[in-house]
Scaffold this active site. Structure first.
Site, PDB file in Angstrom:
ATOM      1  N   GLU A 142      41.250 -77.328 -71.511  1.00  0.00           N
ATOM      2  CA  GLU A 142      40.680 -76.287 -70.656  1.00  0.00           C
ATOM      3  C   GLU A 142      41.530 -75.989 -69.435  1.00  0.00           C
ATOM      4  OE1 GLU A 142      38.832 -78.279 -72.439  1.00  0.00           O
ATOM      5  OE2 GLU A 142      37.415 -76.957 -73.429  1.00  0.00           O
ATOM      6  N   HIS A 157      25.539 -79.059 -72.488  1.00  0.00           N
ATOM      7  CA  HIS A 157      25.850 -77.811 -73.195  1.00  0.00           C
ATOM      8  C   HIS A 157      24.783 -76.752 -72.951  1.00  0.00           C
ATOM      9  CE1 HIS A 157      28.765 -80.264 -75.334  1.00  0.00           C
ATOM     10  NE2 HIS A 157      29.227 -79.202 -75.946  1.00  0.00           N
TER      11      HIS A 157
END
Ligand code: TPP
Ligand code: TPP
Ligand code: MG
Ligand code: MG
Lengths: 330, 323, 330, 323
Positions: free
Chosen positions: B60, B129
């Site tokens: 990321e 999440h």
């Protein structure tokens, strides 16, 4: 092909472990399709030998750290199957009371120190836990499982380096199943082996093992865990394996060539193991009994889960803090 | 006019901009051949090819760092973070680099880039999440923050985000991906910084964002039945913030409820409350009430997650408790 | 020892560059002690050859990314000295209008794309900028400088891997000056060479160069930059060097053994370079003139800085956004 | 009683706890022989040795990940991040792992750990080394947040933080390191969640934290001269938040000003404003005013940085503008 060092009872125990993991996950998949298992699910079907080989080589107080693809690892450290299934289904009986869900299985009493849903994050955590064991003289080793894709995230690099420098007793196990979610690992690295080809960057040996051969895994597990326990520092093991199903939920895994899938299904770790046990003279009945018992266990866990109530609504507001509550003000 | 899902609107919005401007590119994990984990980028790889639609490693910081660099050197890149929770894994690049570079360089560096990411709960994915973290982005000076609630807004605000010469964090709400709407053919271009009144009303102003907009709308329906006229404002963007629409509405209604999915402390509801208190205090007929997720991580189990995330019942109750 | 490939004018230009960098930083240090330079300062004194060797090998449109220890790199890409000094002193004349400060020097017109104050963060940024050049067909290469300590942060790993996989034209240059802030790099890695011993993890060649030999640096710069420009992907270069002063501000660097410091001062890159030029027959006068000119430039920049006003208070609220302002509401 | 700097108080607080409990350890960059970049850990390495006071690589995720793991397995570790800006480089471990693990495991895992870090501006370090980010931590459920303003509070709150069975982010303010105070010998143990009234007053409540406390106190002195009696509250901890002291004070003064160093949007000032509006609305005689750093990155130049960070003049002006 049979490892000289693994005795028959261990080999049977590992087989039993793999069967239990297999049956548990097949059922989890069915229950997902049925809507009983909630949210998502990441199955380790096909990768059982890695979990079983390592679990069999660990002492009860050794610690396991794994990922969202962590059913196998958590179960084989001793977590009760109904509590695992209850967690997947979001029930009160879940091992985390339904708060964690499929990607967050933790069973501290059995030293399954958590499944982590963010790729790579658990590697430094495993290092810290192992280091604490050294300072406290507990003789514990951490075994930390992660995927091939995790070798490209910063936390991997930081954790393996720190462990190597501090000679922390941790065994890093990369389950290289060739894919991240839908993209092949080969597309995103410039080396052949995502973990093994990085070992030298941390002064570590390059170790590759057939992750579908539970005895080979067990051998390397014994070796690396003992090395760690002797204070000689971490190891980085790359276990070549394959997931039988897609990445998660109902993913059919269509991005994978048919012949590749077929070849790996041929090398199913359970088939390999069963054939070898039979070749070595273990009675078919013994093996059949293991399989039958496993199915009984899974059926019973399923039954328990279906009958289990949802979490008590009051638990929404518990266990943010060590006092059991969630109050942030007076 | 065709019915379009919010999910498909994401791809359409990106395609519209990629078609228009060859400097628009898209990178992220599994965004290319796989079409994204949420199928929000389907067809883009086939249409625009591997140079402009690219899979990345699970890195990321590299993804978001790379789009920053690319924006510095002439592209208008879009980077996808699969889940907004993963903003944390590259927060340094987002908050310390991207947000601050124009200012710190005295205006030498422009960063026309978009960070797209799937935000919010309701899918039983558990605490890592399912977060709503648009308040993280709002708290950092130098980031524009967008969070559409409808397919047509997705397209128009995506276009506005891509065309904006500043870095934009674009929150797509997971719970809305399947939502459908009739959307006209042809180019849609919206602008950042304009809230929309989804339901005009005169007794109370309810401010919401993304998946909370329909929660507010449902509440307005229930309230209407009991004679309370609720005005529902969809903020659409947090930065720039349309304080005009907000203050004007409160000046008419005298009452304000904010409905946000963030955990309670320091959310955008608190910011809006503070602005209205400082600038519209004498219009207020009652305390402002914030409806938020409690200050807890999100639980996975359906029954718990549903309790955690604000519901229309909670909004109705909040309004009814006022006064 | 003289590189066959470097002609005399380049060698003189590099010497001039090193002298200018040296004089500039000596002055910056004096001005820091005097309170004119604000906040902090990280000097590259002793490391000039790395900056000079690379700068001389770059095209004007090639991009430089560096760290808080970035005076040398920014200056030698062509940034005007008074604007750099003005920035260190927080003046209106500063290259970033005083908003960046010592750790954030950027000069876009000269493709000095920024000094970055967070260790490792600029590596992926350099990759993205270079990649954009490829897509836009600009033929640019990024050169990205960082310290030995930066090789242990996750962003290093992610960036080098991505560049290698995408074959991005970036040259990563690790200036290994043996220390992080106060701790030796050897204490925190399990290999000998923090960068070179990691190259193979990304399928890259291990490259080590004497960072105090400007011609050696120039040779490797030419080679790796051209390789990048040919589309053959990134390189990772480890330049061995040493900082003459402490890490930052007034740090006396007492954590370093005296004999180590003395040995490296012996290997001052300017001394090495000057001796070699003289041995090759360059007139002492020519060299003296370079040095004198440099001092004039530094004195004049100093004068300008002392006389420069502070930033206009109104600039506090400018340049958050591309419209020049900072408004976050309507 | 000896005079002690805030800087030395950090080391004393840590030493006190390391002495008491062998499970307390400290890791971070240059914290051992070098005594820390701000000299806040001086003497600890010599006193407690290399097992308990350890230098790390520049690997913030590994540092904070390691203390999380260590806390899971019986230690009470302290991890130092040199600058609070670097929280961004390990934000995933802080916000997604440390903050959520107890909840997500149904209470199985306790994380008694402290993340210490140098926060705040005033040193002309520029936008990446000067931020006040205590609001980042406050916005994440599961973290306790402490930010002392005096040497004696440093010791007492450090002790409380180390002894707390929950993760604590402990912000040491860079601008205060040289601040001195007479501090008694012997053990000092304070508790988290108790604000302190630094200056009693009756006309307006000024709430501040860390370096802003003295700014508020100076303002109170100026205001007193013009006949305004300002009560100054030092929050000391943001989580737990002492809303009792706060609400009680506002119920007496009817006026509230918050003074925070964070950039404007979504700071703790907004949170406190919202709480007071919701629960103390009818006591308010005037709009609540937030004094904050503007919503900009911090500039490096002295003249600009001083303009950016709230000053006592700004606080005085805010109070004088009320009503
Ligand atoms: C930091 C982060 N990025 C992305 C994801 C989304 N994600 C979940 S699993 C996965 C693939 C991981 O691949 P690998 O490491 O090979 O493990 P496997 O799933 O094959 O076991 C991705 C990208 C994530 N959870 N965390
Ligand atoms: C992520 C991060 N961690 C820590 C720091 C504080 N810090 C600034 S410079 C430095 C040492 C860097 O050492 P190295 O990479 O060798 O570069 P050098 O300073 O020697 O040029 C540290 C730890 C930082 N700026 N960023
Ligand atoms: Mg994989
Ligand atoms: Mg160094």
């Amino acid at each position: 092909m049979t490892s000289a060092s693994v005795d028959e009872s261990t080999r049977l125990a590992m087989y039993r472990d793999m069967v239990r993991a297999r049956d548990f996950e097949q059922r989890a998949y069915d229950l997902f399709l049925e809507g009983v298992v909630q949210g998502t699910t990441h199955l380790g079907l096909g990768q059982e030998a890695v979990a079983a080989g390592f679990a069999a080589a660990m002492r009860p107080t050794d610690m396991t750290f794994c990922t969202y693809r962590g059913h196998n690892h958590t179960l084989l450290r001793g977590a009760p199957m109904p509590a695992l299934m209850g967690e997947l289904a979001g029930r009160k009986t879940g091992i985390c009371g339904g708060k964690g869900g499929s990607m967050h299985l933790t069973d501290v009493p059995n030293h399954a120190m958590g499944s982590y849903a963010i790729v790579g994050a658990h590697l430094p955590i495993a290092v810290g836990a192992a280091w604490a064991g050294v300072l406290r003289g507990t003789d514990q080793v951490s075994v930390c499982f992660f995927g091939d894709g995790a070798t490209n995230i910063g936390a991997f690099h930081e954790a393996v380096n720190l462990a190597a420098v501090w000679k922390v007793p941790v065994v890093f196990v990369c389950e290289n199943n060739l894919y991240m979610e839908y993209t092949p690992i080969g597309d995103v690295i410039a080396v052949e082996h995502p973990a093994a080809d990085r070992a030298s960057a941390y002064g570590l040996e390059s170790i590759i093992v057939d992750g579908n051969d539970v005895e080979a895994v067990h051998d390397i597990a014994v070796e690396t865990i003992e090395r760690a326990r002797r204070g000689e520092g971490p190891s980085l093991v790359e276990a070549k394996t394959y997931r039988h199903k897609g990445h998660s939920r109902a993913d059919p895994g269509k991005y994978r060539p048919d012949d590749e899938v077929a070849a790996w299904l041929e090398r199913d770790p359970l088939t390999i193991s069963r054939r070898r046990l039979e070749a070595d003279g273990v009675a078919g009945d013994t093996i059949d009994a293991i399989e039958a018992e496993s199915m009984i266990e899974v059926d019973s866990a399923t039954e328990a889960t279906r009958n289990a109530p949802p979490p008590d609504p009051a638990t929404l507001m518990t266990e943010v803090w060590a006092d059991g509550g969630s109050e942030w003000r007076n | 006019m065709a019915e379009l899902t919010y999910r498909a609107a994401v791809a359409r919005g990106i395609a519209q901009e990629m078609e228009r401007d060859p400097n628009v590119v898209l990178i992220g994990e599994d965004v290319a051949a796989a079409g994204g984990v949420f199928k929000t980028t389907e067809g883009l790889f086939e249409r625009f090819g591997p140079n402009r639609v690219r899979d990345t490693p699970i890195s990321e910081e590299a993804i978001i760092g790379a789009i920053m660099g690319a924006a510095m050197n002439g592209l208008r890149p879009i980077g996808e973070l699969m889940f907004s929770d993963f903003l944390a894994t590259c927060w340094d690049i987002v908050a310390n680099q991207i947000a601050k570079t124009r200012y710190m360089t005295g205006g030498q560096v422009a960063l026309p880039l978009v960070i797209r990411t799937a935000n919010g709960g309701g899918n039983r994915f558990g605490g890592q999440h399912a977060q709503s973290v648009e308040n993280w982005a709002m708290a950092v000076p130098g980031l524009k923050v967008v969070a559409p609630s409808t397919p047509s807004d997705v397209i128009g605000l995506m276009a506005a985000a891509v065309r904006d010469p500043n870095p934009v964090v674009f929150f797509e709400h997971k719970k809305l991906f399947a939502a459908k709407q009739e959307v006209p053919e042809g180019e849609i271009v919206d602008r950042l910084g304009a809230a929309t009144i989804r339901n005009p009303g005169s007794d109370v102003t309810i401010v919401a964002l993304a998946a909370m907009v329909s929660v507010a709308e449902e509440a307005a329906v229930v309230l209407a039945a009991s004679g309370v006229s609720a005005e529902v404002i969809d903020l659409r963007t947090l930065v720039p913030l349309d304080t005009k629409t907000l203050l004007e509405s409160v000046s008419r209604t005298g009452r304000l409820v904010t409905v946000e999915e963030n955990p309670r402390l320091c959310g955008w509801g608190a910011e809006i409350t503070s602005i209205v208190v400082e600038e519209g205090f004498w219009h207020l007929d009652a305390p402002i009430v914030r409806v938020t997720t409690p200050h807890i991580p999100l639980p996975a189990a359906a029954e718990l997650e549903d309790l955690a995330i604000p519901s229309s019942e909670q909004v109705v109750a909040a309004v009814q408790r006022m006064e």
